[in-house]
Design a protein around this motif. Structure first.
Motif, PDB file in Angstrom:
ATOM      1  N   GLN A  24      34.617  42.398  39.134  1.00 46.07           N
ATOM      2  CA  GLN A  24      33.429  42.112  39.933  1.00 46.07           C
ATOM      3  C   GLN A  24      33.581  42.502  41.408  1.00 46.07           C
ATOM      4  O   GLN A  24      32.664  42.299  42.191  1.00 46.07           O
ATOM      5  CB  GLN A  24      33.094  40.608  39.852  1.00 46.07           C
ATOM      6  N   GLY A  25      34.721  43.041  41.794  1.00 48.74           N
ATOM      7  CA  GLY A  25      34.939  43.404  43.191  1.00 48.74           C
ATOM      8  C   GLY A  25      36.399  43.241  43.576  1.00 48.74           C
ATOM      9  O   GLY A  25      37.272  43.141  42.708  1.00 48.74           O
ATOM     10  N   SER A  26      36.665  43.192  44.873  1.00 57.64           N
ATOM     11  CA  SER A  26      38.043  43.176  45.358  1.00 57.64           C
ATOM     12  C   SER A  26      38.332  42.001  46.284  1.00 57.64           C
ATOM     13  O   SER A  26      37.463  41.549  47.027  1.00 57.64           O
ATOM     14  CB  SER A  26      38.358  44.479  46.099  1.00 57.64           C
TER      15      SER A  26
ATOM     16  N   ILE B 170      40.643  39.596  36.566  1.00 60.15           N
ATOM     17  CA  ILE B 170      41.450  40.584  37.278  1.00 60.15           C
ATOM     18  C   ILE B 170      41.582  41.855  36.440  1.00 60.15           C
ATOM     19  O   ILE B 170      41.837  41.793  35.235  1.00 60.15           O
ATOM     20  CB  ILE B 170      42.850  40.015  37.590  1.00 60.15           C
ATOM     21  N   GLU B 171      41.404  42.980  37.093  1.00 57.50           N
ATOM     22  CA  GLU B 171      41.668  44.274  36.468  1.00 57.50           C
ATOM     23  C   GLU B 171      43.121  44.680  36.724  1.00 57.50           C
ATOM     24  O   GLU B 171      43.837  45.096  35.823  1.00 57.50           O
ATOM     25  CB  GLU B 171      40.716  45.335  37.036  1.00 57.50           C
ATOM     26  N   HIS B 172      43.539  44.523  37.987  1.00 55.94           N
ATOM     27  CA  HIS B 172      44.907  44.905  38.358  1.00 55.94           C
ATOM     28  C   HIS B 172      45.208  44.338  39.741  1.00 55.94           C
ATOM     29  O   HIS B 172      44.291  44.074  40.523  1.00 55.94           O
ATOM     30  CB  HIS B 172      45.041  46.431  38.375  1.00 55.94           C
ATOM     31  N   ILE B 173      46.480  44.129  40.038  1.00 50.05           N
ATOM     32  CA  ILE B 173      46.901  43.763  41.391  1.00 50.05           C
ATOM     33  C   ILE B 173      47.775  44.885  41.928  1.00 50.05           C
ATOM     34  O   ILE B 173      48.748  45.297  41.285  1.00 50.05           O
ATOM     35  CB  ILE B 173      47.665  42.421  41.420  1.00 50.05           C
ATOM     36  N   HIS B 174      47.405  45.394  43.109  1.00 53.26           N
ATOM     37  CA  HIS B 174      48.131  46.496  43.733  1.00 53.26           C
ATOM     38  C   HIS B 174      48.881  45.981  44.963  1.00 53.26           C
ATOM     39  O   HIS B 174      48.345  45.179  45.729  1.00 53.26           O
ATOM     40  CB  HIS B 174      47.163  47.596  44.182  1.00 53.26           C
TER      41      HIS B 174
ATOM     42  N   ASN C   5      35.383  40.794  48.754  1.00 50.30           N
ATOM     43  CA  ASN C   5      34.165  41.572  48.523  1.00 50.30           C
ATOM     44  C   ASN C   5      33.890  41.569  47.023  1.00 50.30           C
ATOM     45  O   ASN C   5      34.241  42.494  46.296  1.00 50.30           O
ATOM     46  CB  ASN C   5      34.329  43.000  49.045  1.00 50.30           C
ATOM     47  N   VAL C   6      33.296  40.468  46.571  1.00 54.20           N
ATOM     48  CA  VAL C   6      33.094  40.253  45.143  1.00 54.20           C
ATOM     49  C   VAL C   6      31.638  39.904  44.871  1.00 54.20           C
ATOM     50  O   VAL C   6      31.055  39.066  45.567  1.00 54.20           O
ATOM     51  CB  VAL C   6      34.001  39.108  44.630  1.00 54.20           C
ATOM     52  N   ASP C   7      31.058  40.554  43.870  1.00 55.06           N
ATOM     53  CA  ASP C   7      29.705  40.228  43.426  1.00 55.06           C
ATOM     54  C   ASP C   7      29.828  39.109  42.397  1.00 55.06           C
ATOM     55  O   ASP C   7      29.856  39.339  41.195  1.00 55.06           O
ATOM     56  CB  ASP C   7      29.041  41.460  42.812  1.00 55.06           C
TER      57      ASP C   7
END
Length: 221
Positions: free
Chosen positions: A107-109, A86-90, A75-77
Motif C-alpha cells: 500500500q506504500g512505503s 510488507i512486500e520487502h524491507i530494504h 507514505n501509505v494509502d
C-alpha cells in the motif's frame, strides 16, 4: 500436521538482515515513541509437500523495533479496512550517509532512519493454512519484547486447526484425483487403455471426486 518448527533464536538483529525476509508479513499495529515498533506476523517458512498440495506456513507474532530513530517518513494509502502487508524491507544509505530502512508495503512505503533493529519472536512459530495467525490464536495486538517460550495453543484453537487441516487434505485429495483423471484421459487418447477399462477407472475417479466435494460442501475446490 507437521512437527514443531525448530526456531534458531528468539531475537534477530540487523546482523541477520541478509538471512531474513518479510514478504507478505502483515502489519497489525505501529507504536511511536523513543523507538518505533511494528506488531507483525512473520513467516518463517512456506511448506508444500508436493505439486498437488496447497501451501501452509510457519508463522509467529513478532515485535520489530527500531531504537534511536532519527526520522520516520510514511507514505501509505491506508484506507479503513485495508490490510497493511510488507512486500520487502530494504537497507539503504540516505543522502546524509545514515542507515535507512525502506519498509515497502503493498500500500506504500515507510522509511525509518536508524542504525539498527531488533525483531523479537514473541511465541514459537505455529503451522497455519494462511500467511497469518488465526485470530483465535493470535489475540489482540501488542508490542511485547519478552518471548513466551512456553506458549501452547488452546484446545479450541487445536480443534479449529484440525478441522481446517482435514478440509485442506480433502481438497488436496481432489487435486490429486483430478490429476489422475487427466492422466487417464491422456492414456486413452494415446491408445494405451481399452475403452472398457478407461470408462471403469474414469467412473471410479469421478465418484471419489464427487464424494469429496460433497464433504467439502464447496464447488470452488
Amino acid at each position: 500436521m507437521s512437527a514443531a518448527y525448530q526456531l534458531e533464536k528468539w531475537v534477530w538483529t540487523e546482523a541477520d538482515f541478509e538471512h531474513m525476509g518479510w514478504h507478505d508479513a502483515r502489519i497489525y499495529a505501529i507504536q511511536f515513541g523513543k523507538e518505533i515498533s511494528f506488531d507483525i506476523d512473520y513467516i518463517f517458512q512456506w511448506v508444500r509437500e508436493d505439486e498437488d498440495s496447497f501451501f501452509s506456513f510457519w508463522v509467529a507474532p513478532v515485535t520489530l523495533m527500531f531504537p534511536e530513530v532519527a526520522n520516520v517518513a510514511i507514505n501509505v494509502d491506508f484506507r479503513l479496512g485495508t490490510e497493511l502487508e510488507i512486500e520487502h524491507i530494504h537497507r539503504q544509505t540516505s543522502a546524509v550517509g545514515a542507515t535507512e530502512w525502506h519498509i515497502e508495503t503493498h500500500q506504500g512505503s515507510i522509511f525509518v532512519t536508524a542504525e539498527s533493529f531488533r525483531q523479537i519472536i514473541r511465541r514459537p512459530p505455529t503451522l497455519q493454512l494462511g500467511q497469518r495467525l488465526m485470530p483465535e490464536e493470535r489475540g489482540p495486538s501488542c508490542f511485547d519484547v519478552t518471548p513466551d517460550v512456553d506458549f501452547a495453543e488452546s484446545a479450541e484453537v487445536s480443534r479449529l486447526k484440525t478441522v481446517d487441516f482435514v478440509r485442506r487434505q480433502k481438497a488436496t485429495d481432489v487435486r490429486c484425483l483430478r490429476r489422475q483423471l487427466e492422466a487417464l484421459s491422456e492414456q486413452r487418447n494415446a491408445g494405451a487403455l481399452e475403452v472398457k477399462r478407461y470408462l471403469q477407472e474414469k467412473r471410479s475417479l469421478e465418484k471419489k471426486i464427487a464424494a469429496l466435494l460433497n464433504e467439502l460442501g464447496a464447488a470452488e475446490w
